[in-house]
Design an enzyme around this catalytic site. Structure first.
Site, PDB file in Angstrom:
ATOM      1  N   ARG A  16      10.057  -2.561 -11.692  1.00  8.93           N
ATOM      2  CA  ARG A  16       9.918  -2.042 -13.056  1.00  8.93           C
ATOM      3  C   ARG A  16      10.487  -2.999 -14.093  1.00  8.93           C
ATOM      4  NH1 ARG A  16      11.111   3.739 -10.351  1.00  8.93           N
ATOM      5  NH2 ARG A  16       8.924   4.224  -9.940  1.00  8.93           N
ATOM      6  N   GLN A  65       1.930  -6.036 -48.918  1.00  8.58           N
ATOM      7  CA  GLN A  65       3.203  -5.545 -48.390  1.00  8.58           C
ATOM      8  C   GLN A  65       3.017  -4.642 -47.179  1.00  8.58           C
ATOM      9  OE1 GLN A  65       5.816  -2.643 -50.568  1.00  8.58           O
ATOM     10  NE2 GLN A  65       7.175  -4.433 -50.706  1.00  8.58           N
ATOM     11  N   ILE A  67      -4.695  -0.295  -4.523  1.00  5.78           N
ATOM     12  CA  ILE A  67      -3.910  -1.266  -3.762  1.00  5.78           C
ATOM     13  C   ILE A  67      -4.334  -2.687  -4.119  1.00  5.78           C
ATOM     14  CG2 ILE A  67      -3.154  -1.960  -1.471  1.00  5.78           C
ATOM     15  CD1 ILE A  67      -2.447   0.970  -2.429  1.00  5.78           C
ATOM     16  N   GLY A 103      -9.157  -5.216 -38.342  1.00  6.31           N
ATOM     17  CA  GLY A 103     -10.283  -4.510 -38.928  1.00  6.31           C
ATOM     18  C   GLY A 103     -11.465  -4.441 -37.976  1.00  6.31           C
ATOM     19  N   GLY A 104     -12.673  -4.554 -38.512  1.00  7.32           N
ATOM     20  CA  GLY A 104     -13.877  -4.412 -37.715  1.00  7.32           C
ATOM     21  C   GLY A 104     -14.002  -5.442 -36.609  1.00  7.32           C
ATOM     22  N   GLU A 121       3.279   1.229 -11.348  1.00  9.72           N
ATOM     23  CA  GLU A 121       4.704   1.131 -10.967  1.00  9.72           C
ATOM     24  C   GLU A 121       5.458   2.391 -11.373  1.00  9.72           C
ATOM     25  OE1 GLU A 121       7.000  -2.012  -8.919  1.00  9.72           O
ATOM     26  OE2 GLU A 121       4.914  -1.816  -9.520  1.00  9.72           O
ATOM     27  N   GLY A 122       4.753   3.520 -11.331  1.00  7.92           N
ATOM     28  CA  GLY A 122       5.322   4.797 -11.746  1.00  7.92           C
ATOM     29  C   GLY A 122       4.980   5.068 -13.197  1.00  7.92           C
ATOM     30  N   ALA A 143       0.840  -1.196   0.000  1.00  9.93           N
ATOM     31  CA  ALA A 143       0.000   0.000   0.000  1.00  9.93           C
ATOM     32  C   ALA A 143       0.875   1.247   0.000  1.00  9.93           C
ATOM     33  CB  ALA A 143      -0.929  -0.009   1.214  1.00  9.93           C
ATOM     34  N   GLN A 161      -5.775  -2.725 -35.707  1.00  8.53           N
ATOM     35  CA  GLN A 161      -5.978  -2.223 -37.065  1.00  8.53           C
ATOM     36  C   GLN A 161      -5.958  -3.367 -38.083  1.00  8.53           C
ATOM     37  OE1 GLN A 161      -6.690   0.926 -37.257  1.00  8.53           O
ATOM     38  NE2 GLN A 161      -6.991   1.043 -39.475  1.00  8.53           N
TER      39      GLN A 161
END
Length: 384
Positions: free
Chosen positions: A248, A284, A160, A344-345, A368-369, A127, A341
């Site tokens: 981290r 491509q 927390i 798509g849908g 964590e910051g 905490a 992306q």
């Protein structure tokens, strides 16, 4: 294509990585969609992880754990988070805060509090954050004041993990008021969650990490024995700062697992779908998207594992940990966005894994910051 291979993983961490992968495939991935939908706490999976000796095993062998090191926990995190971030966070938070007690606590504290967690009889929490103060460790307002042979706690804590479910939390509170040394005003305490004056409730539903529960804690004259002070009064800021260097690196692993999931989903989708008379993967532009995703992923993973070396060696640890956290979590965000992306849908359907990953990646860039704070650390600790 194997994204989370062992090429950058130290040999001694290969076994725990294998165990984590098998567990994730059997217990986490098949249940991810269900727990994401329900938002329930995954007790059954947590208990299965306990049975598999994969929960709270960062605690040392002398206190009942396996003594897993930073590399092993990072390897485990990659595998768990690829399967599902919410469940993974619940599993890793079961021993949150114990590292501080193990590093700075006395023998009685370790036996009393660490052993039950390592032996899966209890779970813990950490905490630190507060409703109005997230990343400013020297700005927290929760207080601990000495009254005879007790400490009296007042204030609030927010976000927390396990604040409701835990048997005890390691809590960060203000014990001094020296304006000339604001970093020396804080201390760490072990606070049982059944203490009078400790009240916690779950924070309302989140957009991601839905199988993980965070709490809002209120402390109203909560009393704990004086021996629940961890280490030296006034050293709390430095304890937490060191703890976050390790944390981290692990959060970087959270990002890597999520990025791997996004790439796998995108690759599977475009190689299995046709449009305009050919496989989507033959375009491509699509190939370039996947190429960029894999390149960024490999760059992030290499940095993260190199940063783990620096933290273990205490070689400019804060600088490297911050870079790893930023790069890995933001790579996950970019990969999830491109994955959406490419789908798509269909990407917007919550039943699809890519939609869950897309929501989940928004969270590790904050906890964590926040990454903006990490950039402050990266710049401030660079050797210009």
């Amino acid at each position: 294509m194997e994204l989370l291979d062992t090429a950058v993983v130290p040999e001694h961490a290969h076994e725990i990585k294998r165990e984590a992968r098998e567990f994730a495939a059997e217990h986490i991935a098949p249940n991810a969609a269900e727990y994401y939908e329900s938002g329930e706490y995954p007790w059954e999976i947590l208990e299965a992880g306990m049975d598999a000796d994969l929960i709270a095993q960062d605690i040392g062998e002398e206190y009942g754990g396996r003594g897993l090191d930073l590399y092993e926990i990072l390897a485990l995190a990659e595998e768990f988070y690829r399967a599902d971030a919410g469940i993974a966070l619940t599993l890793q938070l079961a021993s949150f805060g114990t590292a501080i007690v193990e590093e700075y606590g006395d023998e009685e504290q370790k036996e009393t509090y660490l052993r039950p967690v390592a032996e899966n009889e209890q779970i813990s929490g950490l905490a630190v954050s507060e409703p109005d103060t997230g990343s400013d460790l020297a700005g927290m307002e929760t207080t601990a004041k000495k009254d005879g042979d007790e400490w009296v706690l007042n204030g609030e804590k927010y976000w927390i993990g396990n604040g409701v479910e835990a048997d005890w939390v390691t809590l960060y509170a203000k014990t001094g008021d020296d304006s000339d040394n604001r970093y020396g005003n804080y201390s760490m305490f072990i606070v049982p969650t059944d203490a009078d004056g400790y009240d916690a409730e779950h924070i309302p539903e989140k957009m991601g990490f839905r199988a993980s529960k965070q709490a809002h804690i209120e402390l109203n004259d909560a009393r704990i024995p004086e021996e629940n002070l961890v280490g030296v009064e006034g050293a709390g800021f430095y304890m937490v700062a060191e703890f976050f260097n390790h944390g981290r690196i692990i959060v970087g692993g959270h990002g890597l697992g999520l990025a791997a999931a996004a790439i796998e989903e995108a690759a599977d989708f475009v190689h299995g779908r046709s449009a305009f008379g050919r496989h989507v993967s033959e375009f491509q532009a699509v190939q370039h998207d996947l190429a960029d995703m894999v390149t960024e992923f490999q760059a992030a993973r290499t940095l993260n594992w190199q940063a783990a070396d620096r933290v273990v060696d205490n070689d400019d640890a804060g600088h490297w940990a911050a870079m790893a956290k930023v790069k890995s979590t933001e790579t996950a965000t970019k990969c999830a966005e491109r994955g959406m992306q490419l789908h798509g849908g269909r990407s917007v359907l919550t039943e699809n894994r890519i939609a869950r990953v897309y929501r989940d990646v928004r969270i590790p860039v904050i906890y964590e910051g926040a990454n903006e704070i990490q950039r402050n650390l990266i710049y401030g600790q660079a050797q210009w």
